[in-house]
Enzyme design. Structure first.
Site, PDB file in Angstrom:
ATOM      1  N   TYR A 144      78.935  39.007  59.288  1.00  0.00           N
ATOM      2  CA  TYR A 144      79.563  38.027  58.040  1.00  0.00           C
ATOM      3  C   TYR A 144      78.588  38.549  56.966  1.00  0.00           C
ATOM      4  O   TYR A 144      77.453  38.421  56.906  1.00  0.00           O
ATOM      5  CB  TYR A 144      79.633  36.518  58.091  1.00  0.00           C
ATOM      6  CG  TYR A 144      79.972  35.748  57.134  1.00  0.00           C
ATOM      7  CD1 TYR A 144      81.133  35.822  56.624  1.00  0.00           C
ATOM      8  CD2 TYR A 144      78.965  34.915  56.223  1.00  0.00           C
ATOM      9  CE1 TYR A 144      81.464  35.039  55.326  1.00  0.00           C
ATOM     10  CE2 TYR A 144      79.488  34.054  55.278  1.00  0.00           C
ATOM     11  CZ  TYR A 144      80.772  34.224  54.842  1.00  0.00           C
ATOM     12  OH  TYR A 144      81.054  33.489  53.740  1.00  0.00           O
ATOM     13  N   ASP A 239      71.904  43.414  55.727  1.00  0.00           N
ATOM     14  CA  ASP A 239      71.998  42.056  55.273  1.00  0.00           C
ATOM     15  C   ASP A 239      71.250  41.245  55.988  1.00  0.00           C
ATOM     16  O   ASP A 239      71.605  40.740  57.280  1.00  0.00           O
ATOM     17  CB  ASP A 239      73.532  41.687  55.487  1.00  0.00           C
ATOM     18  CG  ASP A 239      73.888  40.187  55.130  1.00  0.00           C
ATOM     19  OD1 ASP A 239      72.758  39.722  54.793  1.00  0.00           O
ATOM     20  OD2 ASP A 239      75.081  39.684  55.238  1.00  0.00           O
ATOM     21  N   LYS A 267      69.437  32.148  52.164  1.00  0.00           N
ATOM     22  CA  LYS A 267      68.896  31.165  52.860  1.00  0.00           C
ATOM     23  C   LYS A 267      67.446  30.879  52.762  1.00  0.00           C
ATOM     24  O   LYS A 267      66.954  30.129  51.862  1.00  0.00           O
ATOM     25  CB  LYS A 267      69.497  31.453  54.419  1.00  0.00           C
ATOM     26  CG  LYS A 267      70.945  31.458  54.465  1.00  0.00           C
ATOM     27  CD  LYS A 267      71.898  31.631  55.846  1.00  0.00           C
ATOM     28  CE  LYS A 267      72.870  31.392  55.602  1.00  0.00           C
ATOM     29  NZ  LYS A 267      74.173  32.499  55.964  1.00  0.00           N
TER      30      LYS A 267
END
Ligand SMILES: *Cc1c(COP(=O)(O)O)cnc(C)c1O
Length: 428
Positions: A144, A239, A267
């Protein structure tokens, strides 16, 4: 435990918010039931609107690595807010967090801050395309990278060379530039590169996958990707929105000694505020506006409250590198405990862990890619999830999610969790 008020609040929310949530993973679609509404959180615990206390293994999906309402972060935000919440002009704070991030992460010279992990990945791909003057990207099924169009592509027959969109609204034109590969399958990647000679700008990968459960890379997988990229003029994008500042101060590049060309963050880097970032060596980053031709911008990018939270978080992680070791030990303790009680109850399962990430899969075979993750028994997961909820333990409401271990979790919390799993899994 009762979740009466949460149910009422959800019904109210559904009237004015699609599905009652502002991000689909928060709805309990995969497990049934209604989401829990949070009132507050501190350390390892969530306190909900019904007055329940829950041990939290989601931690806002990763950011709260030191626990909820971590005081240095909260205080930094309060102090900054008093001085104004947004200027749309440069602040010294942006340079401070940028310099610290560049010092902590190997192999990056410059970093640009954005507002989410989605934005970071989207911008990284645009930069890679601009820099290489090529259009296509390779992504991996089950990884993702946020919800921008290029990434909402799913595997399926016929998708080996050309992706097909899996969300209405993603055009076929966009989808055709995203090639899909199997995670941990280098040969598959090499075949795609051969079939699209000189057309691939970038390979984007979660260097440790965390969005199909936790799936560490097989030995040699990342090294192989690095080599394929170097040999073919392709940029390797890590990522690290989930893994950055979590698996090590310098992320997976540091942990597994593999060099990426562009790295994406989110995050943890925002300490719980909406922050993303992407970074690379100067040669690549200088391709961005205003220095270079690739455009990327943001009214609230580098927002002072967000930067204050992020800086306080990174300073805490930078000044005590033993945190990562502590988290790893807690994860190993939890994994060993779960392993023991599930075995005792004759449950079929696989546990994956690395650093402070852990996932439990209800299938016996090793979970190494999206296909093997999808083989897990979702009916068992549903019982597991709701059973734990009744015991006051909150894991993600989906079998495809990683649990996050925080520094705030005590060994008593872990023991309580293991005992709860022993109890819950008796009924499987
Ligand atoms: C969470 C996540 C994203 C998206 O970040 P948002 O802040 O939700 O937009 C991208 N990549 C990975 C690996 C993630 O875990």
């Amino acid at each position: 435990m009762l979740y009466k008020r949460s149910s009422q609040l959800f019904a109210e929310a559904e009237k004015v918010i699609p599905g009652g949530v502002n991000s689909p993973v928060r709805a309990f679609k995969a497990v049934g039931g209604t989401p829990i509404f949070v009132k507050s959180a501190k350390g390892a615990y969530l306190y909900d609107e019904d007055g329940n206390r829950l041990i939290d293994y989601i931690n806002s999906w990763g950011p709260m690595i030191l626990g909820h309402a971590y005081e240095p972060v909260v205080n930094a935000v309060i102090e900054k807010a008093k001085l104004g919440t947004s200027f749309g002009m440069p602040t010294e704070l942006e340079t401070q967090i940028a310099a610290l991030a560049v010092a902590m992460v190997p192999n990056i010279d410059k970093i640009r801050f954005v507002n989410s992990g989605t934005e970071a990945c989207m911008s990284a791909v645009r930069l890679a395309r601009g820099f290489t003057k090529k259009d296509k990207i390779i992504k991996f099924a089950g990884c993702y990278h946020g919800h921008s169009d290029s990434f909402l592509i799913q595997a399926g027959s016929g998708a080996i060379t050309f992706g097909s969109p899996n969300s209405p609204g993603v055009t076929a034109g966009t989808a055709k530039d995203t090639l899909l590969a199997r995670y941990n399958d280098l040969e598959n990647v090499a075949t795609l590169i051969d079939a699209n000679k000189n057309e691939i700008a970038a390979i984007i990968v979660e260097p440790v996958a965390g969005n199909m459960g936790c799936i560490p890379p097989n030995k040699g997988f990342l090294e192989g990707l690095r080599q394929l990229c170097t040999d073919n003029g392709i940029l390797l994008i890590f990522d690290e929105v989930m893994t950055g500042f979590r698996l090590a101060a310098g992320g997976v590049q540091e942990l597994l000694h593999v060099t990426a060309d562009i790295v994406c963050f989110g995050k943890v880097i925002g300490g719980g505020l909406p922050v993303g970032a992407f970074a690379a060596r100067a040669e690549i980053m200088n391709y961005l506006a205003p220095l270079g031709p690739v455009y990327q911008a943001g009214t609230l990018s580098g927002n002072p409250l967000a930067m204050a939270a992020g800086l306080a978080m990174l300073q805490a992680l930078d000044s005590d590198r033993t945190i990562f070791k502590r988290l790893e030990e807690k994860t190993a303790y939890l994994a060993a405990g779960i392993d023991k009680v599930l075995k005792a109850n004759d449950v079929t399962f696989t546990i994956n862990t690395i650093g402070s990430m852990i996932s439990v899969h209800f299938d016996a075979a090793p979970v190494v890619d999206f296909q093997t993750a999808a083989n897990g028994d979702n009916e068992t997961f549903k019982k597991f999830f709701h059973g734990l909820l009744q015991e006051g333990i909150y894991i993600a409401p989906s079998a495809y999610e990683t649990w996050f271990i925080t520094d705030a979790l005590t060994y008593a919390d872990l023991d309580f969790t293991i005992q709860a799993i022993a109890k819950v899994s008796k009924t499987f």
